[in-house]
Write a protein that holds these residues in place. Sequence first.
Motif, PDB file in Angstrom:
ATOM      1  N   HIS A 138      45.767  16.204  22.775  1.00 50.36           N
ATOM      2  CA  HIS A 138      45.513  17.563  22.301  1.00 50.36           C
ATOM      3  C   HIS A 138      44.250  18.165  22.896  1.00 50.36           C
ATOM      4  CE1 HIS A 138      48.737  16.737  19.507  1.00 50.36           C
ATOM      5  NE2 HIS A 138      48.038  15.754  18.941  1.00 50.36           N
ATOM      6  N   VAL A 139      44.113  18.089  24.211  1.00 52.94           N
ATOM      7  CA  VAL A 139      42.951  18.647  24.909  1.00 52.94           C
ATOM      8  C   VAL A 139      43.094  20.158  24.976  1.00 52.94           C
ATOM      9  CG1 VAL A 139      41.647  18.683  27.056  1.00 52.94           C
ATOM     10  CG2 VAL A 139      42.646  16.532  26.241  1.00 52.94           C
ATOM     11  N   SER A 140      42.155  20.890  24.407  1.00 54.33           N
ATOM     12  CA  SER A 140      42.206  22.350  24.447  1.00 54.33           C
ATOM     13  C   SER A 140      41.192  22.930  25.407  1.00 54.33           C
ATOM     14  CB  SER A 140      41.952  22.916  23.026  1.00 54.33           C
ATOM     15  OG  SER A 140      40.688  22.512  22.553  1.00 54.33           O
ATOM     16  N   ASN A 141      40.186  22.127  25.811  1.00 49.36           N
ATOM     17  CA  ASN A 141      39.174  22.633  26.731  1.00 49.36           C
ATOM     18  C   ASN A 141      38.513  21.461  27.444  1.00 49.36           C
ATOM     19  OD1 ASN A 141      35.969  23.169  26.998  1.00 49.36           O
ATOM     20  ND2 ASN A 141      37.141  25.006  27.511  1.00 49.36           N
ATOM     21  N   TYR A 142      38.269  21.627  28.720  1.00 46.84           N
ATOM     22  CA  TYR A 142      37.478  20.637  29.456  1.00 46.84           C
ATOM     23  C   TYR A 142      36.753  21.328  30.583  1.00 46.84           C
ATOM     24  CZ  TYR A 142      40.784  20.455  33.382  1.00 46.84           C
ATOM     25  OH  TYR A 142      41.564  20.780  34.471  1.00 46.84           O
ATOM     26  N   VAL A 143      35.662  20.721  31.030  1.00 46.15           N
ATOM     27  CA  VAL A 143      34.898  21.243  32.154  1.00 46.15           C
ATOM     28  C   VAL A 143      34.776  20.147  33.189  1.00 46.15           C
ATOM     29  CG1 VAL A 143      33.605  22.906  30.794  1.00 46.15           C
ATOM     30  CG2 VAL A 143      32.695  20.602  31.084  1.00 46.15           C
TER      31      VAL A 143
END
Length: 349
Positions: A342-347
């Motif tokens: 459930h990854v909603s944001n990554y940089v």
Amino acid sequence: MEYIKEININEAIIHVLDNNADEPILNEYALDLDEEKYNFILKHIQKCLKDEDLKYGIFTSESNIVKDLSQEYLNGENNLLAVSKELAKQMFILMRSKGSIPSCDLIVVSFTTEFGPILGLFKMDYIKNYVHTIEFVDEKLGIDIVPQFTGLPGSSQRIQKCAFIKPIRDENSFDLMVIDKRSKTKESNNENQEDSSNYFIDNYLGCTIVDNERDVTKSFVKAAEKFTQNTFAENADEAEVVRSTIKRKLREEDNIDVKELSQQIFPENNENKEKFVEFIAQQGITDNISLDKEWIDKKLKRVRLKIDKDIDLYVNEETYRDNSRFEIQRNGDGTINMVIKHVSNYVEK
């Protein structure tokens, strides 16, 4: 371990110990502790007390100058200025007798804590700084950069040698706390030679180092991980079972019985059960370990995983234990899948 959180500085004195001088340069006054100097010393005290290299020490039974002088002050039998001068003279004598000890300033600090009064000794080895010089050459202005060797360690830098001395009492389990790091540099300058002796602990303080709860806990965690790596190098499934069981016990228990823990990890494998107990004993760790819960909380707060030598993964403990975000899936052949969900944001860094 005693984790000191309340620090109130009473007074501090600084002396100059220069190997190029014939005598130490001894101060006749205590420092004027304005806000800036107070915070400079306070930050060094706090950083040293939190340092993982901080050890417990016990003074040897023989009389020695540092032991006797510190107790005179802590018992109200002498003043800090007189005591600090003698402490500085003793350090200078050692510096002159052993050629590799770097020049320094010695700061002697009196402060109170929730555990009682403490006398702090800080050997402030000089830091190489660079400053500009301005001169006229053939009526033209010239600016150059030159090194200086008299800078003190900043509040963000680590001190190599210091001691926190307590009043000696029969009920105490230790007399002082010590940091004694060996500085290593490639400089050929005599001021920066490697200090490979034990002069600070053996000759100056006259004490022996004893293990505390943090030392024992760290040694056990390190030994358990080494055993896991050696025994299950090609079986991530079994390794995960060992690590998760040990982490759970570290979080939940105040003490660990190594034999009992081994039984829980390997309930049906007598060979591994015996090997684990034997390996821990070989590292010099006792069967029953009193855990340092504060160090454990800090240690387990973040999990770092090195996966198949080419993946580094940092996960905080809460996420690591949350199956809705991070899950270990067993494949039945000794390998496992680590699933981030459930990854909603990554940089990207």
